[in-house]
Design an enzyme around this catalytic site. Sequence first.
Site, short mmCIF file in Angstrom:
data_model
loop_
_atom_site.label_atom_id
_atom_site.label_comp_id
_atom_site.label_asym_id
_atom_site.label_seq_id
_atom_site.Cartn_x
_atom_site.Cartn_y
_atom_site.Cartn_z
N HIS A 99 -3.00 9.96 7.23
CA HIS A 99 -4.04 9.13 6.75
C HIS A 99 -4.46 9.42 5.46
CE1 HIS A 99 -8.34 7.84 7.30
NE2 HIS A 99 -8.51 8.66 6.38
N GLU A 100 -4.52 10.62 5.10
CA GLU A 100 -4.93 11.16 3.59
C GLU A 100 -4.10 10.35 2.42
OE1 GLU A 100 -8.17 11.72 3.00
OE2 GLU A 100 -8.48 12.20 4.96
N HIS A 139 -4.39 7.03 1.89
CA HIS A 139 -5.52 6.54 0.65
C HIS A 139 -5.08 6.86 -0.75
CE1 HIS A 139 -9.24 6.13 2.88
NE2 HIS A 139 -9.11 7.34 3.65
#
Length: 306
Positions: A135-136, A139
């Site tokens: 997820h990170e 980004h």
Amino acid sequence: MHGHFNGLKTTLLFALMWAIIMLIWWATGGSRQTLSIYIVIGLITTFGTYWFSDKLAIASMGAREVSEQEAPEIYQIVRELSAKAGKPMPRIYIAPTMSPNAFATGRNERHAAVCCTQGILQILNARELRGVLGHELMHVYNHDILTSAIASAMATVISYLGYSLMYFGGGSRDDRDSSGGLGLIGALLSVILAPIAASLIQMAISRTREYDADEDGSLLTGDPEALASALNKISYGAQTTPMRKTAGTQSVSAMMIANPFSAVGFSRLFSTHPPTDERIARLMQMANEMNGTPIAPPTYSTRVGR
């Protein structure tokens, strides 16, 4: 899959912010010089935060860079996912707080950093941690720091235009000269409502980017259920071990995988993150579509242990 819809939604939200800018600019008299000045101010006030986002965020959390010997599991996961995405590996940091969370920052892939708190490393197993790191990383790969900076700059322009309308009136357009522009009430409404509207749109963009990172990160890892389980544990951990609210932690909270400061009721409209239960529901639906079999969402009973 919601990716294309989220991208369209982000575009429409930016278009709405620009429409507000144009509306208030027209109300202030439509001076190109005024608009140019405020756009420059908006860019200047956000450029530093964007350009040095990695250094500012890391310093705000008091995090330190760790070596592979200190955090072999994180390095192994990040190296694998970065290679899978064909991107350079970011620097790895650990923040000295027991409240479980994580964030990524940096203006591009070559200046990226991923930070995990000590708390998140204690409550997540390797599979869940992989989901969080996926997820990170997305980004960074989706350039969400730049997206946030643009939204912030536009919100700044809207605020300054609102104040301009308040203090200088409606400019010199003939059809408003005799009536004093929009009038005092209109000016007051503009200076109050315009920044609020800009903030609401800015937060909606942030929530959309979180949904995208959930989906894209799960596609990268191939395991949306792992991220759903991680979010479940993080949500519970944030309640039992809340993060200390300081200027530093508040400035980084929008970057974190889960909002460390609870938002309820009306305040959810100004939240940078979607409700955790909605994120989990989407991820479980995604897991179901990928696996072709129904999967029950994680329950609170699964929040303890590894």
